[in-house]
Design a protein around this motif. Sequence first.
Motif, PDB file in Angstrom:
ATOM      1  N   THR A  31     -43.541  -7.491 -13.116  1.00 39.06           N
ATOM      2  CA  THR A  31     -42.486  -7.203 -14.071  1.00 39.06           C
ATOM      3  C   THR A  31     -43.321  -6.313 -15.288  1.00 39.06           C
ATOM      4  N   GLN A  32     -42.460  -5.597 -15.737  1.00 37.84           N
ATOM      5  CA  GLN A  32     -43.109  -4.665 -16.878  1.00 37.84           C
ATOM      6  C   GLN A  32     -42.265  -4.829 -18.265  1.00 37.84           C
ATOM      7  N   GLY A  33     -42.896  -5.045 -19.198  1.00 37.99           N
ATOM      8  CA  GLY A  33     -42.364  -5.267 -20.371  1.00 37.99           C
ATOM      9  C   GLY A  33     -43.036  -4.487 -21.529  1.00 37.99           C
ATOM     10  N   SER A  34     -42.552  -4.712 -22.817  1.00 33.53           N
ATOM     11  CA  SER A  34     -43.328  -3.979 -23.728  1.00 33.53           C
ATOM     12  C   SER A  34     -44.675  -4.435 -24.054  1.00 33.53           C
ATOM     13  N   GLU A  35     -45.289  -5.410 -23.342  1.00 35.05           N
ATOM     14  CA  GLU A  35     -46.635  -5.966 -23.550  1.00 35.05           C
ATOM     15  C   GLU A  35     -47.508  -5.656 -22.401  1.00 35.05           C
ATOM     16  N   GLY A  36     -46.953  -4.771 -21.584  1.00 33.83           N
ATOM     17  CA  GLY A  36     -47.895  -4.694 -20.214  1.00 33.83           C
ATOM     18  C   GLY A  36     -47.067  -5.097 -19.103  1.00 33.83           C
ATOM     19  N   LEU A  37     -48.134  -5.289 -18.036  1.00 31.66           N
ATOM     20  CA  LEU A  37     -47.520  -5.618 -16.766  1.00 31.66           C
ATOM     21  C   LEU A  37     -48.059  -7.197 -16.283  1.00 31.66           C
ATOM     22  N   SER A  38     -46.892  -7.867 -15.846  1.00 28.47           N
ATOM     23  CA  SER A  38     -47.159  -9.185 -15.366  1.00 28.47           C
ATOM     24  C   SER A  38     -47.054  -9.268 -13.831  1.00 28.47           C
ATOM     25  N   PHE A  39     -47.765  -9.824 -13.133  1.00 29.19           N
ATOM     26  CA  PHE A  39     -48.056 -10.135 -11.603  1.00 29.19           C
ATOM     27  C   PHE A  39     -48.096 -11.466 -11.345  1.00 29.19           C
ATOM     28  N   ALA A  40     -47.213 -11.773 -10.550  1.00 26.11           N
ATOM     29  CA  ALA A  40     -46.994 -13.214 -10.086  1.00 26.11           C
ATOM     30  C   ALA A  40     -46.616 -13.623  -8.816  1.00 26.11           C
ATOM     31  N   LEU A  41     -47.225 -14.771  -8.271  1.00 21.32           N
ATOM     32  CA  LEU A  41     -46.804 -15.047  -6.796  1.00 21.32           C
ATOM     33  C   LEU A  41     -45.654 -16.071  -7.142  1.00 21.32           C
ATOM     34  N   PRO A  42     -44.795 -15.923  -6.099  1.00 23.99           N
ATOM     35  CA  PRO A  42     -43.486 -16.884  -6.107  1.00 23.99           C
ATOM     36  C   PRO A  42     -43.926 -18.291  -6.197  1.00 23.99           C
ATOM     37  N   VAL A  43     -43.133 -19.025  -7.144  1.00 25.28           N
ATOM     38  CA  VAL A  43     -43.350 -20.520  -7.047  1.00 25.28           C
ATOM     39  C   VAL A  43     -41.944 -21.040  -6.754  1.00 25.28           C
ATOM     40  N   PRO A  44     -41.851 -22.135  -5.554  1.00 26.59           N
ATOM     41  CA  PRO A  44     -40.913 -22.804  -5.274  1.00 26.59           C
ATOM     42  C   PRO A  44     -39.885 -23.465  -6.526  1.00 26.59           C
ATOM     43  N   PRO A  45     -38.900 -23.426  -6.506  1.00 28.80           N
ATOM     44  CA  PRO A  45     -38.312 -24.279  -7.783  1.00 28.80           C
ATOM     45  C   PRO A  45     -38.776 -25.709  -7.806  1.00 28.80           C
ATOM     46  N   GLY A  46     -38.889 -26.133  -8.756  1.00 36.47           N
ATOM     47  CA  GLY A  46     -39.197 -27.616  -9.419  1.00 36.47           C
ATOM     48  C   GLY A  46     -40.868 -27.880  -9.024  1.00 36.47           C
TER      49      GLY A  46
END
Length: 138
Positions: A31-46
């Motif tokens: 995801t890209q926002g005003s503060e740069g880039l965020s990379f994340a691996l998926p996390v199952p709900p809960g």
Amino acid sequence: MIAYVTVGADDIEQAKRFYSAFLPALGYSMTQGSEGLSFALPVPPGEAPVHPDFYVKPTFNGQPASAGNGTMVAFEATDQAQVQDLHAAALAAGGTDEGQPGFRATYGPRFYVSYLRDPQGNKIALFSSNPNDPSRDD
């Protein structure tokens, strides 16, 4: 547990091209926002995250970003072929080579690794220890 890793970048679009060349293939979403880039691996709900997120951001103090001497971030690939493919993709996306994919004499017989620098100079490793791949002793 490490929750996240952040590296600085002066040119977010250049960093985006570099990191987008290999992190999505390792399962990271961006995801890209005003503060740069965020990379994340998926996390199952809960469930809680088990791997750290990775952020690329402008510096907080407004000074030029710089790479840490001795600092490196390593990303695990699924196998040796993926290390080779992602190393090539990262170079094509503006990275510089710091060590072609292969085994290193000082590491274990299954530790297959490549080293790069991102466009800002941050050192990145791509590695695999897949027991189904050949070892350096095969």
